[in-house]
Write a protein that holds these residues in place. Structure first.
Motif, PDB file in Angstrom:
ATOM      1  N   SER A 138       0.862  -1.086  -0.078  1.00  0.00           N
ATOM      2  CA  SER A 138      -0.156  -0.009   0.110  1.00  0.00           C
ATOM      3  C   SER A 138       0.904   1.235  -0.068  1.00  0.00           C
ATOM      4  O   SER A 138       2.120   1.145   0.388  1.00  0.00           O
ATOM      5  CB  SER A 138      -0.730  -0.068   1.140  1.00  0.00           C
ATOM      6  OG  SER A 138      -0.032   0.270   2.322  1.00  0.00           O
ATOM      7  N   GLY A 139       0.211   2.544  -0.073  1.00  0.00           N
ATOM      8  CA  GLY A 139       1.152   3.691  -0.201  1.00  0.00           C
ATOM      9  C   GLY A 139       1.689   3.957   1.040  1.00  0.00           C
ATOM     10  O   GLY A 139       2.926   4.137   1.149  1.00  0.00           O
ATOM     11  N   GLY A 140       1.092   3.666   2.239  1.00  0.00           N
ATOM     12  CA  GLY A 140       1.793   3.870   3.239  1.00  0.00           C
ATOM     13  C   GLY A 140       2.892   3.057   3.815  1.00  0.00           C
ATOM     14  O   GLY A 140       3.903   3.368   4.419  1.00  0.00           O
ATOM     15  N   GLN A 141       2.710   1.663   3.232  1.00  0.00           N
ATOM     16  CA  GLN A 141       3.755   0.691   3.412  1.00  0.00           C
ATOM     17  C   GLN A 141       5.035   0.980   2.431  1.00  0.00           C
ATOM     18  O   GLN A 141       6.073   1.038   2.895  1.00  0.00           O
ATOM     19  CB  GLN A 141       3.449  -0.604   2.870  1.00  0.00           C
ATOM     20  CG  GLN A 141       2.280  -1.422   3.895  1.00  0.00           C
ATOM     21  CD  GLN A 141       1.718  -2.879   3.536  1.00  0.00           C
ATOM     22  OE1 GLN A 141       1.614  -2.785   2.415  1.00  0.00           O
ATOM     23  NE2 GLN A 141       1.322  -3.247   4.542  1.00  0.00           N
ATOM     24  N   GLN A 142       4.697   1.720   1.432  1.00  0.00           N
ATOM     25  CA  GLN A 142       5.800   1.972   0.572  1.00  0.00           C
ATOM     26  C   GLN A 142       6.656   3.249   0.930  1.00  0.00           C
ATOM     27  O   GLN A 142       7.816   3.128   1.021  1.00  0.00           O
ATOM     28  CB  GLN A 142       5.195   2.262  -0.768  1.00  0.00           C
ATOM     29  CG  GLN A 142       4.545   1.237  -1.760  1.00  0.00           C
ATOM     30  CD  GLN A 142       4.450   1.641  -3.049  1.00  0.00           C
ATOM     31  OE1 GLN A 142       5.135   2.156  -3.908  1.00  0.00           O
ATOM     32  NE2 GLN A 142       3.119   1.515  -3.386  1.00  0.00           N
TER      33      GLN A 142
END
Length: 445
Positions: free
Chosen positions: A146-150
């Motif tokens: 996800s964006g937050g994980q990236q």
């Protein structure tokens, strides 16, 4: 305690033709160890330009900039790269992760430039991902996160070389509110551990997390809010690292290249096809050119090198075999000239030649004994006639390859056989090498 970063009257000017764009104008600031500073402004205000100069990604057009008292303008490109590698960790709005690499491999990249051993890189990458809650995502590629994980992977990458300063350019710009809160909590935690955080944003709610906010407008710092709150126990300066040896760099580059080729098989196949076609075209052109060159040389060689033909006749008179303005005595006179190696008299015509019951109409030439030397045309079998044969009017003949095939179609050996030329018998004493077609298309054999 002295400032960690000191900028005095920094300006960055871009020139496009006669126009001048002043992206940064006379910026002066100090950033202390362990501070959390936000640089806030609208798009185009110059905040990213300031961050690029602070992070040694760009150089100022004028002004001075010091990192731990070291004048950045005095550094060459290699020294600047080493300072940037060991001092800053970068976090970007769009993550800038390699799509073909796993999360763990993305985190390891700064360690490659820092010449960290592979085992050390692997261990530290896994440790950082675990600290940021991504212990089970190390082997996932960016498209699987996800964006937050990236963004957390990007933060882990920024921490790989344990830098004292984190430069974050709009780190929450591409995230939802929950992920934004998580990223800001991580940055505040890193700051509490003694790292200096410099945050670029246009969002006042994000800037509110910083202890000091620099407001920038049209390239100028117009207002500073908050107060300096630096850590009493900031991080020590990073260790001085040497340059990476060449072999590890080559090995890592080869691995990245192989991974990229494998991940884009269709593009790789098309690229290789283009290379193959290009190389094949070049080889073909060289082969054609070389073959044409050799053909011309062969034709010149077939005519004889350094050969000058002297024919009877006069201006406006078409030459034929019946003109007798040249005599055998002229041959002897020409042979006495300087730089003349040999002279061969020649008389030619077309006659009927017979062997057994086979008749062939073929050119016949009467020549001197030096003809093989002058025409560079040796005998393939048997021998050529000699000066003694010429002086004694010996009835001997040497045949060309085409004539041999026509007179002896069954493969008989012509040497020692007799042929009739205008009903006069001549003994065949030799067969010349094949010459092929002349430059004008005639069969020389």
């Amino acid at each position: 305690m002295e400032p960690l970063l000191t900028a005095n009257n920094l300006s960055r000017v871009y020139h496009t033709g006669e126009n001048e764009l002043r992206a940064l104008d006379d910026a002066t600031l100090d950033i202390w160890p362990g501070e959390f500073v936000a640089i806030m402004g609208q798009s185009g205000s110059g905040k990213s330009t300031l961050m690029n100069i602070l992070g040694c990604l760009d150089r100022a057009s004028s002004g001075s900039y010091f990192i731990r008292g070291r004048d950045v303008s005095s550094l060459d490109s290699d020294e600047l790269a080493a300072l940037r590698r060991d001092t800053f960790g970068f976090v970007f709005q769009r993550y800038n992760l390699l799509a073909t690499a796993t999360a763990e491999e993305n985190v390891e990249i700064p360690g490659i430039y820092a010449a960290l051993p592979k085992a050390t890189r692997n261990e530290r990458a896994r440790h950082l991902l675990a600290q940021l809650g991504l212990a089970d995502r190390g082997q996932h590629r960016p498209s699987e996160l996800s964006g937050g994980q990236q963004q957390r992977v990007a933060i882990a990458r920024a921490l790989m070389n344990d830098p004292p300063i984190i430069l974050a350019d709009e780190p929450t710009g591409a995230l939802d509110s929950k992920s934004s809160e998580d990223v800001m909590a991580l940055l505040k935690q890193l700051n509490s551990e003694g790292r200096t955080i410099i945050l670029i944003t246009h969002d006042s709610s994000v800037a509110a997390h910083a202890s000091r906010v620099l407001h920038i407008f049209d390239g100028r710092i117009v207002e500073v809010t908050g107060e300096v709150r630096h850590s009493e126990h900031p991080l020590p300066p990073p260790p001085i690292r040497g340059h990476a040896s060449l072999m590890p760099e080559i090995t890592e580059a080869a691995k990245m290249a192989a991974r990229s080729l494998k991940a884009n098989k269709f593009r790789t196949a098309l690229t290789l096809l283009g290379i193959i076609i290009g190389v094949a075209s070049v080889v073909t052109m060289l082969a054609v050119g070389g073959g044409s060159k050799q053909q011309v040389l062969d034709q010149i060689t077939a005519m004889g090198t350094n050969l000058l033909s002297v024919r009877p006749g006069a201006p406006g008179v078409r030459g034929d075999g019946n003109i007798t303005t040249l005599s055998y005595a002229d041959t002897e006179a020409l042979s006495e000239l300087d730089h003349v190696s040999a002279v061969v008299p020649e008389r030619s015509g077309s006659y009927m030649v017979r062997y057994g019951n086979i008749d062939v109409q073929t050119p016949v030439q009467g020549v001197g004994a030096a003809m093989p030397y002058v025409r560079d045309w040796p005998a393939e079998r048997g021998s050529f006639f000699t000066d003694r044969d010429v002086r004694s009017y010996a009835p001997v003949a040497v045949l060309g390859q085409t004539t041999v095939k026509n007179l002896f179609p069954n493969g008989e050996d012509p040497i020692g056989e007799y042929i009739l030329v205008k009903n006069v018998p001549f003994e065949v004493i030799g067969v010349l090498e094949g010459k092929g077609a002349a430059g004008w298309g005639g069969d020389q054999d």
